[in-house]
Structures are given as structure tokens and as C-alpha cells.
Motif scaffolding. Sequence first.
Motif, PDB file in Angstrom:
ATOM      1  N   GLN A   1    -107.320-116.372 -41.283  1.00 30.24           N
ATOM      2  CA  GLN A   1    -107.305-115.661 -42.385  1.00 30.24           C
ATOM      3  C   GLN A   1    -107.827-114.344 -42.325  1.00 30.24           C
ATOM      4  OE1 GLN A   1    -109.183-118.439 -45.204  1.00 30.24           O
ATOM      5  NE2 GLN A   1    -106.971-118.640 -46.149  1.00 30.24           N
ATOM      6  N   LEU A   2    -109.099-114.194 -41.682  1.00 28.41           N
ATOM      7  CA  LEU A   2    -109.693-112.863 -41.770  1.00 28.41           C
ATOM      8  C   LEU A   2    -108.779-112.097 -40.556  1.00 28.41           C
ATOM      9  CD1 LEU A   2    -113.611-113.845 -41.447  1.00 28.41           C
ATOM     10  CD2 LEU A   2    -112.195-112.666 -43.461  1.00 28.41           C
TER      11      LEU A   2
ATOM     12  N   GLY B   1    -120.524-122.151 -54.947  1.00 31.76           N
ATOM     13  CA  GLY B   1    -119.856-121.233 -54.404  1.00 31.76           C
ATOM     14  C   GLY B   1    -120.749-119.994 -55.249  1.00 31.76           C
TER      15      GLY B   1
ATOM     16  N   ILE C   1    -117.786-113.259 -47.581  1.00 32.26           N
ATOM     17  CA  ILE C   1    -116.488-113.644 -47.087  1.00 32.26           C
ATOM     18  C   ILE C   1    -115.487-113.572 -47.936  1.00 32.26           C
ATOM     19  CG2 ILE C   1    -115.130-115.884 -46.944  1.00 32.26           C
ATOM     20  CD1 ILE C   1    -116.442-115.281 -44.482  1.00 32.26           C
ATOM     21  N   ARG C   2    -115.892-113.782 -49.465  1.00 26.44           N
ATOM     22  CA  ARG C   2    -114.944-113.497 -50.433  1.00 26.44           C
ATOM     23  C   ARG C   2    -114.419-111.909 -50.368  1.00 26.44           C
ATOM     24  NH1 ARG C   2    -118.823-116.326 -53.716  1.00 26.44           N
ATOM     25  NH2 ARG C   2    -118.460-118.814 -53.518  1.00 26.44           N
TER      26      ARG C   2
ATOM     27  N   VAL D   1    -114.349-123.168 -52.995  1.00 23.07           N
ATOM     28  CA  VAL D   1    -115.549-122.467 -52.820  1.00 23.07           C
ATOM     29  C   VAL D   1    -115.397-121.202 -52.420  1.00 23.07           C
ATOM     30  CG1 VAL D   1    -117.380-122.065 -51.073  1.00 23.07           C
ATOM     31  CG2 VAL D   1    -116.858-124.451 -51.829  1.00 23.07           C
ATOM     32  N   LEU D   2    -114.033-120.581 -51.812  1.00 19.94           N
ATOM     33  CA  LEU D   2    -113.807-119.281 -51.458  1.00 19.94           C
ATOM     34  C   LEU D   2    -113.591-118.625 -52.657  1.00 19.94           C
ATOM     35  CD1 LEU D   2    -111.805-119.616 -48.095  1.00 19.94           C
ATOM     36  CD2 LEU D   2    -114.291-118.917 -48.467  1.00 19.94           C
TER      37      LEU D   2
ATOM     38  N   GLU E   1    -130.483-119.891 -52.469  1.00 16.98           N
ATOM     39  CA  GLU E   1    -129.729-119.288 -51.378  1.00 16.98           C
ATOM     40  C   GLU E   1    -129.117-119.950 -50.395  1.00 16.98           C
ATOM     41  OE1 GLU E   1    -128.663-115.990 -51.787  1.00 16.98           O
ATOM     42  OE2 GLU E   1    -127.872-115.767 -49.445  1.00 16.98           O
TER      43      GLU E   1
ATOM     44  N   GLN F   1    -114.180-110.010 -48.078  1.00 14.91           N
ATOM     45  CA  GLN F   1    -113.542-109.892 -46.937  1.00 14.91           C
ATOM     46  C   GLN F   1    -111.941-110.231 -47.080  1.00 14.91           C
ATOM     47  OE1 GLN F   1    -116.176-111.269 -43.783  1.00 14.91           O
ATOM     48  NE2 GLN F   1    -116.187-109.284 -43.130  1.00 14.91           N
ATOM     49  N   LEU F   2    -112.039-111.413 -47.568  1.00 19.94           N
ATOM     50  CA  LEU F   2    -110.418-112.135 -47.570  1.00 19.94           C
ATOM     51  C   LEU F   2    -109.757-111.345 -48.835  1.00 19.94           C
ATOM     52  CD1 LEU F   2    -111.643-116.117 -47.461  1.00 19.94           C
ATOM     53  CD2 LEU F   2    -110.389-114.418 -45.936  1.00 19.94           C
TER      54      LEU F   2
ATOM     55  N   GLY G   1    -125.073-115.706 -50.158  1.00 12.15           N
ATOM     56  CA  GLY G   1    -124.860-114.317 -49.546  1.00 12.15           C
ATOM     57  C   GLY G   1    -123.681-114.270 -48.640  1.00 12.15           C
ATOM     58  N   MET G   2    -123.622-115.203 -47.536  1.00  9.47           N
ATOM     59  CA  MET G   2    -122.695-115.197 -46.872  1.00  9.47           C
ATOM     60  C   MET G   2    -121.152-115.433 -47.551  1.00  9.47           C
ATOM     61  SD  MET G   2    -124.180-116.817 -43.599  1.00  9.47           S
ATOM     62  CE  MET G   2    -125.627-116.261 -42.639  1.00  9.47           C
ATOM     63  N   LEU G   3    -121.190-116.153 -48.462  1.00 14.46           N
ATOM     64  CA  LEU G   3    -120.033-116.638 -49.293  1.00 14.46           C
ATOM     65  C   LEU G   3    -119.585-115.425 -49.951  1.00 14.46           C
ATOM     66  CD1 LEU G   3    -121.117-120.329 -50.526  1.00 14.46           C
ATOM     67  CD2 LEU G   3    -119.244-119.424 -48.509  1.00 14.46           C
ATOM     68  N   ARG G   4    -120.593-114.745 -50.552  1.00 17.84           N
ATOM     69  CA  ARG G   4    -120.130-113.410 -51.349  1.00 17.84           C
ATOM     70  C   ARG G   4    -119.325-112.498 -50.357  1.00 17.84           C
ATOM     71  NH1 ARG G   4    -124.797-114.642 -54.361  1.00 17.84           N
ATOM     72  NH2 ARG G   4    -125.999-113.533 -52.871  1.00 17.84           N
TER      73      ARG G   4
END
Lengths: 305, 305, 305, 305
Positions: free
Chosen positions: C274-275, C305, B271-272, C298-299, C255, B274-275, B266-269
Amino acid sequence: MALTDDQRAEIEAPRLSPSTTLRPTVAALEARLFTPIDLLDHGFLRVVDYMGDDGAIVQAARVSYGRGTRKVSEDAGLIRYLMRHRHSTPFEMCEMKFHVKLPVFVARQWIRHRMANVNEYSARYSILDREFYIPSPEHVAVQSVSNRQGRAEALPAGKAAEVLELLRRDAARCYDDYETLLDPERYGLARELARMNLTLNTYTQWYWKIDLHNLLHFISLRADPHAQYEIRVYAEAMLDVLRDWVPVTAAAFEEYRLGAFTFSAGMLRVIRRQLAGEMVTAEDSGLSRREWDEMQAVLAGGPNG
Amino acid sequence: MALTDDQRAEIEAPRLSPSTTLRPTVAALEARLFTPIDLLDHGFLRVVDYMGDDGAIVQAARVSYGRGTRKVSEDAGLIRYLMRHRHSTPFEMCEMKFHVKLPVFVARQWIRHRMANVNEYSARYSILDREFYIPSPEHVAVQSVSNRQGRAEALPAGKAAEVLELLRRDAARCYDDYETLLDPERYGLARELARMNLTLNTYTQWYWKIDLHNLLHFISLRADPHAQYEIRVYAEAMLDVLRDWVPVTAAAFEEYRLGAFTFSAGMLRVIRRQLAGEMVTAEDSGLSRREWDEMQAVLAGGPNG
Amino acid sequence: MALTDDQRAEIEAPRLSPSTTLRPTVAALEARLFTPIDLLDHGFLRVVDYMGDDGAIVQAARVSYGRGTRKVSEDAGLIRYLMRHRHSTPFEMCEMKFHVKLPVFVARQWIRHRMANVNEYSARYSILDREFYIPSPEHVAVQSVSNRQGRAEALPAGKAAEVLELLRRDAARCYDDYETLLDPERYGLARELARMNLTLNTYTQWYWKIDLHNLLHFISLRADPHAQYEIRVYAEAMLDVLRDWVPVTAAAFEEYRLGAFTFSAGMLRVIRRQLAGEMVTAEDSGLSRREWDEMQAVLAGGPNG
Amino acid sequence: MALTDDQRAEIEAPRLSPSTTLRPTVAALEARLFTPIDLLDHGFLRVVDYMGDDGAIVQAARVSYGRGTRKVSEDAGLIRYLMRHRHSTPFEMCEMKFHVKLPVFVARQWIRHRMANVNEYSARYSILDREFYIPSPEHVAVQSVSNRQGRAEALPAGKAAEVLELLRRDAARCYDDYETLLDPERYGLARELARMNLTLNTYTQWYWKIDLHNLLHFISLRADPHAQYEIRVYAEAMLDVLRDWVPVTAAAFEEYRLGAFTFSAGMLRVIRRQLAGEMVTAEDSGLSRREWDEMQAVLAGGPNG
């Protein structure tokens, strides 16, 4: 502290809604499942789950497709063979889960058995109950001289009463102060700190899960007469559970482990001389005094004999 | 209680007679071998033996005939690779043995790490010293509300002094009575029984041996800001020892473990998104409030960041 | 070699005589108990016993007197919390026992997971069946250049056919000779010696028992895209079993473990830049090329991911 | 395949640059450090590192500040006591690291000892050497009838020669094809796949590290006459190393473990009757035939006697 009504109700609840399962099931164990066996003054041991039975051992030893059991006598023979030759892996295929309440100083010995799974009640997270182990008078014993890590005879009744009074007073005062430290109106001290004020006879509790091979090892060490009485009562209760759970294994364990004795190379030499009719004395046995005495005790039918 | 002169002499003795060895040897560690690192008020940690070095890790990873090391940069690269991909077995090829003095309540947390070897000073066999842990005032802290198993800010000085006085008084009285119970002129109570009267801040000691992989695991859990302060100081001292013993491994450990953070699916989602320039809020992040806060703290460069 | 009728009957037999139990029981798992999941060409995985369910995890975490479960959402929240913070001990309170048939070279990888109990079919005691793993053509792949321990694209069909023919021929000849060596009319060679003539793709089988914490660890390593295909299929089948057995735990595992990614200290620095709107390139990221690539994958929503 | 010159040079290199250390050091072991002990036709065992000595055991048992040794006779007495009463933790304080070359089918037995650390040469990553175990003719033995998992007498010379020829031919052909499969000009098959074509007598190698307690357990099981010859030679070589490394422990181990015999409860009853002058026969002994025979063999001074 006896179980509260709520706790009793919680313990009994699953009994009202049995399930159907295809797994190996042991009726004698189901009958006593969950019920606490009272030990010491506030402790207990209760079985909360189990996996496998005597049949599961032979099933694994044979890597069977089905239950793998044959005739009862053949299965018992195989289990005796495995026990005698210390083939331990089939016994690892059974598992037992206990809920145990025990004094902290007993917990500290117990936890040295690393091949088990443990969840202890957290005194960082929760407040411990006001319960501490106070021995019954007949277990208040003097230091043994011959065994530097054991106890000898009980103290005279008057002396024992004084000891118990002292133990009770210190534990109570420490617990009172523990509560004072925790009290938000007084100090509100963090639980992880306040607990350090408790004495080592305070009760804790844990879930403890272990495979049958390691359980046998635990029992063989802790049901031994040299083990401290306060842990021995737990080991003996486990042995009693075993007799219901895996009766064939329990019998083999008593025959080949608990009731057995290992003769050293030197002891074997003595036995051979004796059987050849020679009169052997401690002095010309080649054994240390202590070894000689142990051997004689066993041959006389003493402990482990 | 400071070390006695006899103990200091015992500790220093091996320094007078170094040996010659063909084994991998680490000069920086030899220099501090045996010397206690003082921790808390009476505790310590000291290295009593070690096996292997950074080179032993690459030697095992390559199953080499000789030392197996190549260029320094290649070896470091391999160690970083092993650490990053959690190839743990080569790190198991190094071993460290500590002598530790620590309060019983810390020992109880510590022993939960089962993949280690332990010999504890036996209070069945011997008499414990009159030493108990009394925190320094700045560590006398109130229960945390947000973290049910942690502490928050320190108590006001006056309150803290009262707490310390109470801890000191109870521990002292319990120890006094422990001595009374043991006294052959008074009761001569068995040591295995008398010890139950001691408080949980009494110091014990043990020899503790562990392989480097499991040591890293211990440090990662116990040097964590959420670990209790009283065990964290030991973990931090170990990390300091590591930097002398296996500097390349220690650096990789800080980069890939201590300083790292695991983002959930969920955190990776988040971050994506946000980026990709999206403005994400706690509410539409799909994360729990706690997860969102942790993630923001890390991205802001907070703990573990 | 398909299961024989006898084996099928043995497998089905317990289904005819269910028992009553007070233990936690999982209906979805009972439904598939014992039935083999076919894997590779002759392998399988089947559940032969289990202990515990999602509720047993919260019960142990709470050291409860009863089942210890509360509202479904609270229990799930606790399991997610335990998984996220790597509190592993409550997961150790569940146990699963499998019967597995697998090629020897897979068994050799598998057995490296030491925290499990194993009984393997003994080729000292019994004669192995004439069964060897021959990959399906699409899995006959060339050596990877980028990953020194992996495979890349499949061989062209004609080449693959030749490879399979060669594997089949060598395994068959070795097995024929194994039988010749064992034949009492010919050599009567000891089974413990004759077995050395078999190839590493010969099938073996074992009973394998493991707690849920260690099972999750096994799956996280062996269901990984970098694991060898031939062991991955077993790990994926286990994950599928998990979803029936402990659905809440399985979801939390996906998860927080399978779908998660650990950013090193250096990667976290890059993300923060980046953020903050900075354009970071591989060259000025401070990361190795390989780390940069992994992070970008991953990103971008790639593997893990 | 003998060691290459490069390998010999690698092995000898550390001998040229000894270090100074404060750690316990054993001269007799340093003298043989690194040098391979040749075993079977291409195997070996060599010590690559060690931690501790006899003194380290007493030091840990006493939780000493210094070396903890006293008079030689007291130390030996303590070690004998610990061995006799199975106090295993002090022995866990010593550690040994071996580099071993061994056939795969031996490695598969060996790895069942889980309490050790292993790094095996990876056939996913590297190419295995053209080396397979071919027994010497006197070890080519027929299946035992009495012991279903053992061997009996050697085959006649002519038959043995045929067996060896067959083993050699199959292993060679499989290895040839392994090379063909790997050959980039031919198939370039992934190493992780190609290896499945090798026979189980192919040699592998690993680094193996174990503590002294578990090493003694390994030796007691694998140096036993019932162990397979091909693993027994390794266990016997280890025992020989032990005698140089920890001579007092090795002597106690031979007295109380290797040379000892455990009498079951039933056997003790027989012995008591015999010592009381009664003539006991197999039939009225209450023992199984097999137990009776074993007991008589021991009393006659046979194996383990």
C-alpha cells in the motif's frame, strides 16, 4: 572493594528526606533500611524496600476492611496456626526487596529459586568491578567423604595459604586479561564476549524481590547446615532482618520450620516402640543407617533439634 | 570434546527397544529423538522427551473427550486464532524436555526464564569436564557503539587470533589449577570451592523442560537478532525442532510472532497519515529517532519484516 | 449492600495515624489509599498497600546504590525503552495490593492470572453476605453472533426487566435456602456444603497482590474491548490507579501496549504494497477476512488504534 | 449424566491405533489411559497424557546421556533420598495431563494451585450441561464446632433427605431459568451473562496438566483428612494413578510425606524428655492444647501416624 564515597552518599541520601505514609511501617526495619550488611569479603545484602508487617498477614488472612489486627495474643496465635498448617497465602502478602552483591557461583545457586523477581547488573551492558571472592583461610576445606556435595575440615594453614594464593592469582590474571580484551586501544572486544574470561568467584550484584512465604522457603533451604557456607551467610543475614521486620512470624518460623524435624512413617513406628518401653536398635528399626543416624542426632538435640 | 563411545551407546540404546503407546506421537520427532544437535564448539541440544502435538492443542482448547481434532483446515484455523489472540493456555498443554550442554555464561542468561524445570549437572557433587567455549574467529567482534549491549563487526584476523589465544590460555590454566585443587594428593579441596576457579566459558549441562507456550516465548526473545549469538544458536535449533514437532503451531508462530511487528500508538498515527498520502518525515512524525528508524526498517522489509 | 459504619471506620482509621518512612512514597496514591472505588452494584476495588514508584523501576534497571534516578527526561526515556522492548523485570520491582469485592463468576476469570498472590474470603470458614450482582438494564445484552464468546446489543427494556427479575428471584431464593441450610435450628449444615447452593453472581472478596509487570499484563487483557464487561470495569479502575501511582509507566503502557497493534508478517506485506502505491483488496491481500477487517479497523483509527 | 455413546467412542478411539515410540512408557498406565474414574455423582478424572516414569527422575537427577537408570535398588534409593531431602527438581521432570469433571465450588479450591496448566470449558463460549453435584446422604454433615472450616457427623436421614431435596430443587430451577435466558425465542441472553444464574454445584470440566512435584504437593494437601471431602476424592484417585505410573516415587511419597509428621521444636523437646523417662503432661509440655492433642494422636498411631 569497599563502597565508594559516592555510593555511601547515594545510600544515605533518602535518610535525609523521610516521607509520610499511611502504609504499615516497621520502625526497627526503617532504622536499618538501605544500610549494607557486609558478607564474605566483598559482598553485602541490604534491604531497599518492603511491604507489610506481621499485621498485614492477619489482615489478609481475615480479608479485613481495616488493619484487621485484634489483640496481640490473638494475632500471634493466628500466625502460629498459619505457619504450623502451612497456610502459605497470607505470608505471600508481605514483600521484601534486597540489593545483593555476591559471587557468581553463589548467584547460580540462588537463582534456582524461581519465585522471585530479579534484576542483575548486566555484564553485556557494563563492565564488572575487579572483585572476586577469596575465602578466609578457615573456610578453605577439604572435600567431605560422607557428604558427596559438602566440605569437611579446613586445610592446614600452609596448604590453605597456597590454595588462596592460587585462587587469587588466577582470578587476577583473568581479570587483567578481561580489561585487556575490553581496552579499545587493544582489542575493544564486545563486553558480552569479554566477560567469559572471568572466573566464577567474580562478584555480581542484583536487585532481588520476593514475598515472605518464598523468602521463608529460601531461608529454610539455604540457612540449613547442608547448604554451602557461601550462600548460608546470606540466608542467615536475611533471618536476622526478618526478626526486625516480622518478629512474630520469625519466631513461629523458628519454632515450626527451622527448629522442627519431620519424622517419616518408619521413624514414627520406631518412636512409638521406644515410648512403649521397647529397646530399638538400628538393626531392627526398619530404617536405613542414614535415617537412623539422623533420627538419633535429632533426638539427642543435634542439628534441627 | 566429542561424545565418548559410551555416551553414544547410551544415547542410541533406547532406539533398539521402542514401545507401544496410546499417547499422541509425532513420527518426525521420534526420528530425531535423543540425537544431539551440535552447537558452538562443544555444546549440544537434544530432545529427550515430549508430550503432545498440534492435535493436543486443539483437544485442550475444545476440552474434548477424544483427540478433539476435526478437519485439518479447521484445526489449523483454530491454532492460528489462538496464536493471534494470545490465548496461551492451550499451548501450555504440550511439553518438551531437552538435554543441553552450554557455556556457563549462556546458562546464566537462559535461567532467567523462570517458567521451566531444570536439573543442572552439579559441580558441588561432580567434577566438570575440561571443556570451554572458544568462539570461532568470525564471531570475535568488537563492542557495538550504537547498541550498548551488543557486538559489531568482527576483529581483523590477526587480532581475533590473539583474543582466542588469550581466552584459551586463561581457561586452560584455570582448569589445570581446578584439577590441582581437587587432587587428593595435592589439596583435596572441596568441589564446591574448587569450581570457583573456573572461567565463565566452561561448559555445563542440564535437563530443561518447558511447556510450548513458554518455549515460544523463549524462542521469540532468544532467536531475536538482538539476542547474544551464543544463545541464539540454541533458540534457532529449538525452532527447527518445533517445525518437526508441531508444524502448524510453528507456522503460526512465524506468521504472528517472529515475523510480526508491533506498531505503537504513535507509529499507527504515522502510518495513517502516510496511507492518506501525506509525506511524513522523521522530524514531524512525533516519534523518537530510534523509533522512526525501526519503523522504516520494518516497512522496508528489514528484520522482523 | 453499602459498607457498614464499622467498615467505614476501619477503612478510615489508618488515615488518623500516618507514619514516617524512608521508602519511596507516592503522594497522589497515598491520597486515595484504602478508599473503595465502587464497581458494579456491590463491588469495589481499593488499594491497601503498594511498593515502589516510577523511580524504583529505573533504580532496579540500573542496579543502583541509591534511588538511581537522574533527570526526569532520562528516567522517562528509560521506562519507555523498557516498555517498548518488553524488558519486563524492572517493572516486577513494583508491587500493589488490592482488596477487591467481586461476583464469583468474575473471580473465576480473574484467578486464571496465576502470577499473583490471593487470599479469598473463605466460605468454608465464614458465611457469605446476601449480595449478588444484578446488571443494570443497559448491560443485559443478547448473545453476539459474530463473536461466540461475547455479547451484542442490549435487550429491549421490557425484556431486560424480565431477565433482571428472574436473576434477582433465583439468587434470592438460593440465598434464603443457604441461610436455612446453615441455621442451627433447622439443619446446621456445614458451611463448606451449604455454599454450593449459591448462584455464581454471589459476591466474594479477596486480597490480591501483584507486581507491576503482571498487573500491566492483566490490564492489557482485561481492559480490552473483548473482555467481559463485568471484569473490564475492574481493569479500567486499575488503569486509573496506575496513572496516579506510576504516571510515566502508565503513559508508556498506553503508547506501546494498549494503543499499539501488532501487524502479522502478512499484514506487513500488505502495508508495504500500500505504501508503494498499490491498491490492495481483501481478496488479493493474502489475509483471512477477519484479519483484513481487523487491520482496516486499526488503520481507520478504530479500537486499539 | 453418564457419558454419551459418542463420548465413549471418542474416548476409546485412540486405543484402536497405538503408536510406536522411543519415549519412556509405563504399561500399567497405558492400560488405564483415557478411561474415566467416576467420582462423586457426575464427576470423573481421566489421564489423557503423561511424560516420564520413575526412571526419568533418576535420569534427570544424574543428567544422564541415556536412560540413566542403574540397578533397581540404587534407583529406588536415589528416589527415596530425593524425596526425603525435598530435592524437588528431578520430580518436576515428569508431567501428567488430566481431563477432569468437577463441581464449580471444587474447581474454585483446586485452581488455587497455581503451578499447573489449565484449560477450562468456557461458559462464555458454550452451554454447560444440566449436571449438578448432589451429595450422597451420608456426606450431608453438620458444621463442625471444633474445626471452623470442616464438617462433623452426618445429619439424620430425614433431615438429610430434606437438604438434598432443597439442593436439587434450587439447582434445577436455576438451570431451567438458565436455559430460558439463553433461549433465542425467549431472551437470547449472552452466555457470559446467563451463566451467573447457575448454582455453585454445577459441573464444569477442564484439562489440567501438572508436573509430578507439584502433583505430589496437591495430593499432600488435598488427600489430607482436613481437606473437603469433595476434593479429597479426586486427590485420592490421583494417588491411585500414581501407584501405577511411578510406583517407586509413590511409595517414597507415602513413607516420607503422607505418612510423616513434623514435630515442632517444642514437640521435640517433649519427646526428648519422654524418651529420657520423664512423665510429661499437657500442662507442663510447653505446647498449646491443640498441639499437644495432635502430637498425642500421632504417637498413638492416629491420622498421619
